[in-house]
Motif scaffolding. Structure first.
Motif, PDB file in Angstrom:
ATOM      1  N   VAL A 161       0.865  -1.181   0.000  1.00 28.06           N
ATOM      2  CA  VAL A 161       0.000   0.000   0.000  1.00 28.06           C
ATOM      3  C   VAL A 161       0.904   1.235   0.000  1.00 28.06           C
ATOM      4  N   ALA A 162       0.414   2.344  -0.541  1.00 28.99           N
ATOM      5  CA  ALA A 162       1.165   3.601  -0.553  1.00 28.99           C
ATOM      6  C   ALA A 162       0.317   4.694   0.075  1.00 28.99           C
ATOM      7  N   GLU A 163       1.009   5.680   0.638  1.00 27.94           N
ATOM      8  CA  GLU A 163       0.332   6.818   1.246  1.00 27.94           C
ATOM      9  C   GLU A 163       1.034   8.091   0.806  1.00 27.94           C
ATOM     10  N   CYS A 164       0.255   9.079   0.404  1.00 19.53           N
ATOM     11  CA  CYS A 164       0.811  10.366   0.004  1.00 19.53           C
ATOM     12  C   CYS A 164       1.073  11.183   1.273  1.00 19.53           C
ATOM     13  N   VAL A 165       2.325  11.620   1.464  1.00 20.18           N
ATOM     14  CA  VAL A 165       2.691  12.402   2.645  1.00 20.18           C
ATOM     15  C   VAL A 165       3.137  13.815   2.261  1.00 20.18           C
ATOM     16  N   THR A 166       2.799  14.249   1.050  1.00 21.93           N
ATOM     17  CA  THR A 166       3.137  15.597   0.602  1.00 21.93           C
ATOM     18  C   THR A 166       2.356  16.604   1.439  1.00 21.93           C
ATOM     19  N   GLU A 167       3.060  17.623   1.939  1.00 22.50           N
ATOM     20  CA  GLU A 167       2.387  18.643   2.747  1.00 22.50           C
ATOM     21  C   GLU A 167       1.801  19.723   1.851  1.00 22.50           C
ATOM     22  N   THR A 168       0.530  20.033   2.091  1.00 22.60           N
ATOM     23  CA  THR A 168      -0.146  21.134   1.415  1.00 22.60           C
ATOM     24  C   THR A 168      -0.870  21.947   2.479  1.00 22.60           C
ATOM     25  N   ASP A 169      -0.618  23.239   2.508  1.00 22.89           N
ATOM     26  CA  ASP A 169      -1.203  24.139   3.505  1.00 22.89           C
ATOM     27  C   ASP A 169      -0.916  23.660   4.927  1.00 22.89           C
ATOM     28  N   GLY A 170       0.317  23.151   5.152  1.00 22.29           N
ATOM     29  CA  GLY A 170       0.725  22.739   6.498  1.00 22.29           C
ATOM     30  C   GLY A 170       0.209  21.385   6.939  1.00 22.29           C
ATOM     31  N   GLU A 171      -0.500  20.672   6.091  1.00 17.11           N
ATOM     32  CA  GLU A 171      -1.019  19.356   6.450  1.00 17.11           C
ATOM     33  C   GLU A 171      -0.654  18.347   5.377  1.00 17.11           C
ATOM     34  N   GLN A 172      -0.483  17.093   5.811  1.00 14.95           N
ATOM     35  CA  GLN A 172      -0.192  16.043   4.849  1.00 14.95           C
ATOM     36  C   GLN A 172      -1.442  15.682   4.067  1.00 14.95           C
ATOM     37  N   CYS A 173      -1.228  15.286   2.812  1.00 13.84           N
ATOM     38  CA  CYS A 173      -2.341  14.856   1.967  1.00 13.84           C
ATOM     39  C   CYS A 173      -3.046  13.659   2.610  1.00 13.84           C
ATOM     40  N   GLY A 174      -2.274  12.609   2.936  1.00 16.16           N
ATOM     41  CA  GLY A 174      -2.816  11.465   3.672  1.00 16.16           C
ATOM     42  C   GLY A 174      -3.638  10.470   2.874  1.00 16.16           C
ATOM     43  N   ILE A 175      -3.803  10.672   1.581  1.00 16.42           N
ATOM     44  CA  ILE A 175      -4.579   9.733   0.772  1.00 16.42           C
ATOM     45  C   ILE A 175      -3.793   8.439   0.619  1.00 16.42           C
ATOM     46  N   ARG A 176      -4.484   7.311   0.824  1.00 15.28           N
ATOM     47  CA  ARG A 176      -3.853   5.991   0.720  1.00 15.28           C
ATOM     48  C   ARG A 176      -4.378   5.259  -0.502  1.00 15.28           C
ATOM     49  N   SER A 177      -3.513   4.448  -1.062  1.00 19.97           N
ATOM     50  CA  SER A 177      -3.911   3.633  -2.211  1.00 19.97           C
ATOM     51  C   SER A 177      -4.701   2.428  -1.725  1.00 19.97           C
ATOM     52  N   SER A 178      -5.210   1.685  -2.660  1.00 23.44           N
ATOM     53  CA  SER A 178      -5.792   0.388  -2.328  1.00 23.44           C
ATOM     54  C   SER A 178      -4.661  -0.545  -1.932  1.00 23.44           C
ATOM     55  N   THR A 179      -5.000  -1.732  -1.455  1.00 23.26           N
ATOM     56  CA  THR A 179      -4.005  -2.730  -1.076  1.00 23.26           C
ATOM     57  C   THR A 179      -3.894  -3.741  -2.198  1.00 23.26           C
ATOM     58  N   TRP A 180      -2.641  -4.011  -2.612  1.00 31.38           N
ATOM     59  CA  TRP A 180      -2.399  -4.975  -3.679  1.00 31.38           C
ATOM     60  C   TRP A 180      -1.342  -5.979  -3.247  1.00 31.38           C
ATOM     61  N   ASP A 181      -1.267  -7.098  -3.974  1.00 29.01           N
ATOM     62  CA  ASP A 181      -0.248  -8.101  -3.678  1.00 29.01           C
ATOM     63  C   ASP A 181       0.998  -7.918  -4.532  1.00 29.01           C
ATOM     64  N   SER A 182       1.055  -6.830  -5.290  1.00 32.17           N
ATOM     65  CA  SER A 182       2.220  -6.550  -6.127  1.00 32.17           C
ATOM     66  C   SER A 182       2.659  -5.100  -5.923  1.00 32.17           C
ATOM     67  N   PRO A 183       3.956  -4.851  -5.732  1.00 31.56           N
ATOM     68  CA  PRO A 183       4.406  -3.467  -5.587  1.00 31.56           C
ATOM     69  C   PRO A 183       4.286  -2.663  -6.881  1.00 31.56           C
TER      70      PRO A 183
END
Length: 129
Positions: A65-87
């Motif tokens: 799974v991946a998570e966006c940690v880019t900060e925008t307006d002082g807060e992290q985006c925080g959106i997570r991807s779906s879960t997969w069995d392949s990177p």
């Protein structure tokens, strides 16, 4: 030349998505009951230590799974991807999210369900000749 260890082979198996068992040798048995007094004021006989090994068994499929940690307006985006069995699918999601939003920082997570259990170690018999 030394041969590769079990840890190397276990990592190799997991990196290719295979289930497996990793054998680890642990302590020389338990000394918990060595000095336990008996009702007759006699001590128990000292047992011979039994070598044990801890086994770690992969019990499922590795999940990515991946998570966006880019900060925008002082807060992290925080959106997570779906879960997969392949990177590779996680990488595709990251590229798509980056293209759509312009975000540039992500964290990838990998989870792998495992169980551990102890069992007596096998004693190896050496045969000469």
């Amino acid at each position: 030349m030394t041969s590769p260890g079990r840890e190397y082979f276990a990592r190799l198996m997991r990196s290719h998505g295979h289930e497996g068992v990793l054998h680890l040798r642990t302590g020389e048995g338990s000394a918990a009951a060595l000095d336990d007094p008996r009702p007759e004021s006699l001590t128990m006989a000292t047992p011979t230590p039994t070598p044990t090994r801890m086994e770690i068994q992969i019990t499922g499929i590795r999940e990515h799974v991946a998570e966006c940690v880019t900060e925008t307006d002082g807060e992290q985006c925080g959106i997570r991807s779906s879960t997969w069995d392949s990177p590779m699918q996680v990488n595709t999601w990251i590229r798509a999210h980056a293209t759509e939003t312009g975000h540039t920082k992500y964290k990838k997570h990998m989870e792998e369900p495992v169980n551990t259990f102890s069992k007596p170690a096998r004693t190896s018999v050496r045969r000469d000749g």
